[in-house]
Design a protein around this motif. Structure first.
Motif, short mmCIF file in Angstrom:
data_model
loop_
_atom_site.label_atom_id
_atom_site.label_comp_id
_atom_site.label_asym_id
_atom_site.label_seq_id
_atom_site.Cartn_x
_atom_site.Cartn_y
_atom_site.Cartn_z
N THR A 187 3.36 -1.06 3.89
CA THR A 187 2.80 0.25 3.56
C THR A 187 3.91 1.29 3.48
O THR A 187 4.68 1.46 4.43
CB THR A 187 1.77 0.70 4.61
N ARG A 227 0.85 -1.19 0.00
CA ARG A 227 0.00 0.00 0.00
C ARG A 227 0.89 1.24 0.00
O ARG A 227 1.94 1.25 0.64
CB ARG A 227 -0.91 0.02 1.24
N ALA A 235 4.67 1.96 9.23
CA ALA A 235 4.89 2.42 7.86
C ALA A 235 6.37 2.49 7.54
O ALA A 235 7.20 2.71 8.42
CB ALA A 235 4.26 3.79 7.66
N ILE A 274 -4.75 1.19 6.99
CA ILE A 274 -3.70 0.96 6.00
C ILE A 274 -2.33 0.72 6.65
O ILE A 274 -1.40 0.25 5.99
CB ILE A 274 -3.65 2.16 5.02
#
Length: 224
Positions: free
Chosen positions: A102, A80, A123, A95
């Motif tokens: 991600t 993502r 992330a 997410i």
């Protein structure tokens, strides 16, 4: 990198209402098509506005497609990507779960504490640009991480920036049977807009799906 922009709009070209609330424009047949396209991609990208409005997961829903990816030696889901110049993605956004990798693309201007918070939430933070994320630099960074096919699912600001930078190869739009209206409602390509040297598209397919129509274009020429 091959960049495929996919979106669903109302008959009057709106992605959402003027309140930026999520709309159910597509039906089950188009949802399945989108899921198949995700499964064929290395990464799926959205702008931070889409994350704030919809909190999407951007994962593959059909378990047979997940199994097929794994059988091919791929991760169960594509990576993502969030284009997020200031690092506004909430640390508890779906997410950022551990279902898939991600990448959050930020600008140098993003506050250090936001970068640290996003990294702590799972992330991989990638700096690409000074004041705003530079689309070309962002895609180069993704290519360095193995992304060869990128699917972009919105919103209008991100889609325009990619067209403006001449980075889009394919556009698919599902046009649903509804009218939204509103001069402030987001459209397929927002941003400043083109006044000359418009991107030229070549229609490559038209299909009726659900109660709407799917249009496919290839990009024939880019701005500049």
């Amino acid at each position: 990198m091959y960049v495929h922009v996919n979106a669903a709009t109302s008959a009057d070209g709106k992605l959402a209402s003027r309140e930026r609330s999520q709309l159910r424009i597509s039906g089950s047949a188009d949802f399945d098509r989108v899921d198949a396209s995700r499964a064929e991609s290395d990464a799926v990208a959205v702008g931070v506005g889409t994350v704030l409005a919809d909190d999407p997961s951007l994962t593959v829903k059909d378990q047979d497609r997940v199994a097929d990816r794994e059988a091919d030696g791929l991760s169960p889901h594509p990576a993502r990507v969030v284009f997020d110049s200031r690092g506004r993605t909430p640390s508890d956004a779906v997410i950022l779960d551990d279902v898939a990798t991600t990448y959050v693309l930020v600008a140098e201007a993003a506050p250090a504490e936001r970068r640290e918070s996003l990294a702590a939430a799972g992330a991989e933070v990638v700096v690409a640009g000074t004041d705003r994320v530079d689309p070309a630099a962002g895609l180069d960074a993704l290519a360095d991480r193995g992304v060869e096919r990128l699917m972009v699912e919105g919103g209008g600001e991100l889609i325009f920036s990619l067209f403006e930078a001449g980075l889009v190869d394919e556009l698919t739009v599902y046009v649903g049977a509804m009218v939204v209206g509103g001069r402030d409602a987001p459209t397929l390509a927002d941003g400043d807009g083109f006044v000359e040297s418009f991107p030229a598209l070549s229609l490559s397919g038209v299909d009726r799906l659900d109660d709407g129509v799917l249009l496919r274009w290839t990009v024939e020429s880019r701005p500049g």
